[in-house]
Design a protein around this motif. Structure first.
Motif, short mmCIF file in Angstrom:
data_model
loop_
_atom_site.label_atom_id
_atom_site.label_comp_id
_atom_site.label_asym_id
_atom_site.label_seq_id
_atom_site.Cartn_x
_atom_site.Cartn_y
_atom_site.Cartn_z
N GLU A 149 50.86 46.20 64.76
CA GLU A 149 51.69 46.85 65.78
C GLU A 149 53.14 46.97 65.30
N ASP A 150 53.65 45.94 64.63
CA ASP A 150 55.02 45.99 64.11
C ASP A 150 55.17 47.07 63.05
N GLU A 151 54.16 47.17 62.20
CA GLU A 151 54.20 48.21 61.17
C GLU A 151 54.16 49.60 61.80
N TYR A 152 53.36 49.74 62.84
CA TYR A 152 53.26 51.03 63.53
C TYR A 152 54.60 51.46 64.13
N HIS A 153 55.27 50.52 64.78
CA HIS A 153 56.57 50.84 65.39
C HIS A 153 57.69 50.92 64.37
N GLY A 154 57.49 50.34 63.21
CA GLY A 154 58.49 50.39 62.15
C GLY A 154 59.24 49.09 62.01
N ALA A 155 59.64 48.79 60.78
CA ALA A 155 60.35 47.55 60.49
C ALA A 155 61.72 47.50 61.16
N ASP A 156 62.33 48.66 61.41
CA ASP A 156 63.66 48.66 62.02
C ASP A 156 63.64 47.99 63.39
N LEU A 157 62.74 48.45 64.26
CA LEU A 157 62.68 47.92 65.61
C LEU A 157 62.01 46.55 65.65
N SER A 158 60.96 46.35 64.84
CA SER A 158 60.21 45.10 64.91
C SER A 158 60.97 43.94 64.28
N ALA B 38 52.60 42.45 43.92
CA ALA B 38 53.05 42.39 45.32
C ALA B 38 52.52 43.57 46.11
N VAL B 39 52.60 44.77 45.53
CA VAL B 39 52.11 45.98 46.18
C VAL B 39 50.60 45.90 46.41
N ILE B 40 49.88 45.41 45.42
CA ILE B 40 48.42 45.31 45.53
C ILE B 40 48.02 44.29 46.58
N ILE B 41 48.69 43.13 46.59
CA ILE B 41 48.38 42.09 47.57
C ILE B 41 48.67 42.57 48.99
N LEU B 42 49.77 43.30 49.17
CA LEU B 42 50.13 43.83 50.49
C LEU B 42 49.12 44.86 50.97
N GLY B 43 48.64 45.69 50.07
CA GLY B 43 47.76 46.78 50.46
C GLY B 43 48.55 48.00 50.89
N PRO B 44 47.90 49.14 51.02
CA PRO B 44 48.60 50.38 51.37
C PRO B 44 49.09 50.40 52.82
N ARG B 45 50.07 51.26 53.05
CA ARG B 45 50.57 51.46 54.41
C ARG B 45 49.49 52.06 55.30
N MET B 46 49.63 51.83 56.59
CA MET B 46 48.68 52.39 57.55
C MET B 46 48.64 53.92 57.40
N GLY B 47 47.44 54.45 57.25
CA GLY B 47 47.27 55.89 57.17
C GLY B 47 47.47 56.50 55.80
N ARG B 48 47.83 55.68 54.80
CA ARG B 48 48.08 56.25 53.46
C ARG B 48 46.78 56.69 52.81
N TYR B 49 45.75 55.87 52.94
CA TYR B 49 44.42 56.23 52.42
C TYR B 49 43.40 56.00 53.53
N ILE B 50 42.66 57.03 53.86
CA ILE B 50 41.67 56.94 54.92
C ILE B 50 40.30 57.32 54.34
N ARG B 51 39.37 56.35 54.40
CA ARG B 51 38.03 56.54 53.85
C ARG B 51 38.09 57.06 52.41
N ARG C 192 56.12 47.81 54.99
CA ARG C 192 55.08 46.96 55.60
C ARG C 192 55.20 45.49 55.24
N ALA C 193 56.29 45.09 54.58
CA ALA C 193 56.45 43.68 54.20
C ALA C 193 57.26 42.91 55.23
N LYS C 194 56.89 41.67 55.46
CA LYS C 194 57.68 40.79 56.31
C LYS C 194 59.03 40.52 55.65
N PHE C 195 60.03 40.29 56.47
CA PHE C 195 61.40 40.18 55.97
C PHE C 195 61.64 38.86 55.22
N TRP C 196 61.45 37.72 55.89
CA TRP C 196 61.83 36.44 55.31
C TRP C 196 60.97 36.01 54.12
N PRO C 197 59.66 36.25 54.14
CA PRO C 197 58.89 35.95 52.93
C PRO C 197 59.38 36.73 51.71
#
Length: 406
Positions: A384-393, A182-195, A117-122
Motif C-alpha cells: 500500500e505504501d508503494e502504491y501511494h508513493g514513498a513521498d506520502l508514505s 540490492a535491486v534483485i533482492i528488492l524485486g521489480p516495482r509494482m506493475g513493471r512486469y506482469i505475467r 520501493r525501498a524502505k528509508f531507514w534500512p
C-alpha cells in the motif's frame, strides 16, 4: 630561511585551496545524482529521492570521518584542532573532504537502482555500512594504507600495479555492482512486469533529468582533474580526456539511442565514468573511443537488463556505473599502452585482475549487507505504501503540496 618558510606555506595553502575547490565541485555532483533520480522516478517518489541523497550524504560524512577515512589512510581526527591544522594548513582535513565525496557516491549510485520501493531507514543503514566500512576497505587496498598488499599481487601477475586514477573501478564499478544484488533482492516495482511481460514506467521530468546530467558532467572535472591531489600535479591531459570521453558518449548515444533524451544525457555520464581510470595516461582520441564504446554498452546494456533479464534497475545504475566502470578499468589497460598513443606503465592483465577483484568484492559485500537487512528489518515498502508513493508514505508530503489542498 624565512623566504623558504613563506614559499612552503604558500604551497601548502595553494594545495588546500586546490583540493577544497575540487571537493566542492564533487560535492555539487550529489545535486546531479538527486536531479537525475528525481527526473526519472514518478512524481509520487520525487521528495523521497531528494531526501535520500541528502541524508545519505550526511550519514556518509559522519561515518567516513569517524571510521572510513582512518581505515583507508590510517589518519585519525581524534586530536586537538591545532594538530589537525598543523603545518600544512589542514591538508588532511580537506583531503578527507575530497575523498568523502567519492565514498558518498556509493549510496548515491545505489539510490537510483532501488528507487520507488525501498524502505528509508534500512537503506540509510546500508549506505552507512558501505561508506564507512566496505568501500574504505577496498579503497585502502588500491589507493590507501594497505595498497602494497593487493597492488603487489597485481604487479607480480601483470607486471604493473592496478591503475585507477580517478575511480572508474574503485568508485563507480563498486557502486554499480553493489546496487545489482540490492535491486534483485528488492524485486521489480509494482506493475513493471506482469505475467512476464514488460510494462515500462515512463520518467516524470526530462528537464530535471537533463539538469542532473549537466550538474554531474560539470562537477566531473573536479572529480577527475583534482584527483591530482595537489596543484603541482595538475594535468591538462586529464581535463581534455574527460571532455573527449564525455563528447564521445553523447554522440554515440545520439545514434545508438535514436535521439532518446534519456540515453543522450546518460551517454555523457557513461563516457565520463569510463575515462576516470585512464584519464591521466590515454590520448584524447583514445578517450573519445572509450566514451563511444561506454555509451554503446549503456544503451544496449540497459535494454538487455530491463527487457531480457527483467531487472528493474530504475536508473540503470548497474550497466551505467557497474559495467561501464569495469570497462573503464579494462580500457585503461588497452588505451594506456604506448602503442596506442598512451603514456604506458600499465598492464592489461593487472587492469583485468583489479577490475574482477572489485566486482567480486562489491557483489559479496552487497549480498551480505542486503541479505541481512532484508531478513532482519525488511527492505521493501509495504504494498500500500508503494502504491501511494514513498513521498506520502515516508515523508508525509508530496513534491507538489498544492495538489493536495482541497
Amino acid at each position: 630561511m624565512e623566504t623558504m618558510s613563506t614559499v612552503t606555506g604558500l604551497k601548502g595553502s595553494a594545495d588546500v585551496l586546490f583540493l577544497m575547490l575540487g571537493a566542492v565541485m564533487v560535492f555539487a555532483m550529489h545535486a546531479g545524482f538527486a536531479f537525475l533520480e528525481v527526473g526519472t522516478v514518478r512524481k509520487k517518489n520525487q521528495v523521497n529521492a531528494f531526501v535520500k541523497i541528502l541524508t545519505d550524504w550526511a550519514v556518509s560524512t559522519f561515518v567516513y570521518f569517524l571510521v572510513g577515512f582512518p581505515i583507508s589512510y590510517g589518519i585519525s581526527f581524534f586530536k586537538p584542532a591545532e594538530e589537525l591544522l598543523g603545518k600544512t594548513q589542514g591538508y588532511d582535513l580537506v583531503h578527507f573532504f575530497f575523498l568523502l565525496c567519492f565514498a558518498a557516491c556509493i549510496p548515491a549510485i545505489i539510490s537510483g537502482g532501488i528507487a520507488e520501493r525501498a524502505k528509508f531507514w534500512p537503506q540509510v543503514t546500508a549506505g552507512a555500512i558501505f561508506a564507512g566500512l566496505s568501500y574504505p576497505l577496498f579503497e585502502s587496498l588500491i589507493w590507501g594504507q594497505n595498497a602494497s598488499l593487493l597492488q603487489g599481487i597485481f604487479k607480480k601477475i601483470g607486471g604493473a600495479e592496478f591503475h585507477d586514477y580517478a575511480g572508474s573501478v574503485v568508485v563507480h564499478s563498486i557502486g554499480g555492482w553493489i546496487a545489482l544484488p540490492a535491486v534483485i533482492i528488492l524485486g521489480p516495482r509494482m506493475g513493471r512486469y506482469i505475467r512476464g511481460k514488460s510494462h515500462p514506467i515512463p520518467v516524470s521530468n526530462i528537464p530535471f533529468l537533463a539538469l542532473g546530467s549537466w550538474i554531474l558532467a560539470i562537477g566531473w572535472f573536479g572529480f577527475n582533474v583534482m584527483s591530482a591531489g595537489n596543484l603541482e600535479k595538475i594535468s591538462g591531459l586529464v581535463a581534455v580526456n574527460s571532455l573527449m570521453a564525455m563528447v564521445g558518449g553523447i554522440l554515440a548515444a545520439l545514434v545508438a539511442g535514436k535521439n532518446d533524451p534519456g540515453f543522450i544525457h546518460n551517454g555523457a555520464l557513461a563516457g565520463l565514468i569510463a575515462v576516470c581510470a585512464g584519464s591521466d595516461i590515454m590520448h584524447p582520441l583514445a578517450s573519445f573511443a572509450v566514451g563511444v564504446i561506454a555509451s554503446i554498452i549503456f544503451v544496449y546494456g540497459f535494454h538487455y537488463e530491463q527487457e531480457v533479464l527483467k531487472i528493474d534497475d530504475v536508473l540503470g545504475v548497474w550497466p551505467l556505473h557497474g559495467v561501464i566502470g569495469s570497462w573503464g578499468g579494462i580500457a585503461a589497460g588497452i588505451f594506456g599502452q604506448k602503442a596506442l598513443g598512451g603514456m604506458g606503465g600499465v598492464s592489461f592483465i593487472s587492469q583485468l585482475a583489479g577490475t574482477v577483484a572489485a566486482v567480486a568484492f562489491a557483489v559479496i559485500s552487497s549480498v551480505v549487507v542486503y541479505g541481512l537487512l532484508s531478513k532482519i528489518f525488511g527492505i521493501r515498502l509495504e504494498e500500500e505504501d508503494e502504491y501511494h508513493g514513498a513521498d506520502l508514505s515516508i515523508h508525509k508530503i508530496g513534491a507538489y503540496p498544492e495538489d493536495h489542498v482541497r
